[in-house]
Design a protein around this motif. Structure first.
Motif, short mmCIF file in Angstrom:
data_model
loop_
_atom_site.label_atom_id
_atom_site.label_comp_id
_atom_site.label_asym_id
_atom_site.label_seq_id
_atom_site.Cartn_x
_atom_site.Cartn_y
_atom_site.Cartn_z
N LEU A 113 0.70 -1.25 -0.19
CA LEU A 113 -0.07 0.11 0.09
C LEU A 113 0.89 1.19 0.00
O LEU A 113 1.86 1.37 0.86
N VAL A 114 0.83 2.24 -0.92
CA VAL A 114 1.22 3.50 -0.97
C VAL A 114 0.24 4.52 -0.94
O VAL A 114 -0.63 4.37 -1.02
N TYR A 115 0.68 5.89 -0.40
CA TYR A 115 -0.29 6.76 -0.14
C TYR A 115 0.21 8.10 -1.11
O TYR A 115 1.50 8.58 -1.01
N ILE A 116 -0.69 8.63 -1.94
CA ILE A 116 -0.26 9.45 -2.97
C ILE A 116 -0.99 10.76 -2.45
O ILE A 116 -2.11 10.70 -2.26
N GLU A 117 -0.34 11.88 -2.13
CA GLU A 117 -0.69 13.45 -1.95
C GLU A 117 -1.06 14.06 -3.04
O GLU A 117 0.08 14.50 -3.74
N LEU A 118 -2.18 14.28 -3.32
CA LEU A 118 -2.62 15.20 -4.57
C LEU A 118 -3.72 16.15 -4.26
O LEU A 118 -4.67 15.80 -3.90
N ASP A 119 -3.28 17.34 -4.58
CA ASP A 119 -4.63 18.48 -4.33
C ASP A 119 -4.75 18.60 -2.97
O ASP A 119 -5.96 18.70 -2.50
N GLY A 120 -4.12 18.43 -1.89
CA GLY A 120 -4.24 18.38 -0.64
C GLY A 120 -4.97 17.30 0.04
O GLY A 120 -5.39 17.32 1.08
N GLU A 121 -4.99 16.20 -0.73
CA GLU A 121 -5.80 15.06 -0.01
C GLU A 121 -5.01 13.97 -0.46
O GLU A 121 -4.23 13.87 -1.34
N THR A 122 -5.02 12.86 0.50
CA THR A 122 -4.07 11.68 0.68
C THR A 122 -5.13 10.50 -0.05
O THR A 122 -6.19 10.25 0.53
N HIS A 123 -4.37 9.81 -0.95
CA HIS A 123 -4.97 8.65 -1.62
C HIS A 123 -4.45 7.32 -1.31
O HIS A 123 -3.20 7.31 -1.66
N ALA A 124 -4.94 6.26 -0.81
CA ALA A 124 -4.24 4.99 -0.63
C ALA A 124 -4.34 4.08 -2.03
O ALA A 124 -5.37 4.36 -2.64
N ALA A 125 -3.36 3.69 -2.43
CA ALA A 125 -3.24 3.11 -3.91
C ALA A 125 -2.12 1.95 -3.65
O ALA A 125 -1.41 1.53 -2.99
#
Length: 210
Positions: A59-71
């Protein structure tokens, strides 16, 4: 494993991927059942280091536009000559919904059958499909070879030890590893399986008689 966090920015299609790579960016895309396909850019050096040993169940976490998404990483395109990533596909997942993915098998220990009976340990599987919540996905599943005490001893899918909440989807009777006297004695795999069993451990060869 240390939590993997990647800083991302949206990518416009005005510039080519080749030009972006020259500037130190790694083109990528994020998509998911509840997430529209979104082209992004990552710092190539940082992402290359953090994704070097990432598996399909990491599991990695991507920070985009102020939000964090698990991927999860679904595909990595690589330039093997220059040893660098060219593009990465990320599947955005919900931490409250179970998903399916493959997990690699890691073989540990020494089989007594190898030491005591000159056996050969032969693997039929090197990964299995599992279902679990994203945060419960194992990095790998350990297979203990020390349980193989005699010729003919076998570890099946049903014998794999996984954490609570993780379900292995392969046929429970499918063979993972077996001890044989020679590789030729292992039953040929069915169509669609590994074409050749992999020998991962064998006993000492008998001394040749002059």
């Amino acid at each position: 494993m240390e939590k993997i966090v990647l800083q991302a920015q949206r990518r416009t299609l005005e510039r080519t991927a080749k030009a972006l790579r020259r500037e130190g960016y790694l083109p990528a895309v994020m998509y998911g059942a509840h997430f529209p396909s979104t082209p992004i850019l990552l710092d190539a050096h940082n992402a290359g280091l953090k994704l070097a040993k990432v598996s399909s169940s990491t599991l990695v976490y991507i920070e985009l536009d102020g939000e964090t998404h698990a991927a999860l990483v679904r595909e990595k395109q690589r330039d093997y000559i220059k040893n660098r990533l060219l593009h990465v596909d990320f599947q955005v997942v919900s931490l409250t919904e179970k998903i399916r993915t493959t997990v690699s098998l890691h073989f540990e220990g020494v089989s007594p059958a190898v030491k005591d009976y000159n056996g050969v340990v032969v693997t039929s599987l090197d990964e299995v499909e599992v279902e679990a919540l994203p945060q419960d996905l194992p990095e790998r599943i350990v297979v203990d070879l020390s349980k193989l005490a005699r010729i003919g001893d076998t570890i099946h899918v049903r014998d794999l030890e996984v954490a609570k909440g993780v379900k292995v989807l392969n046929d429970p009777d499918e063979v993972v590893v077996v001890v044989s006297t020679t590789t030729e004695e292992v039953e040929a795999p069915a169509e669609g399986e590994l074409s050749e069993p992999e020998v991962i451990e064998r006993g000492k060869k008998e001394e040749e008689v002059e």
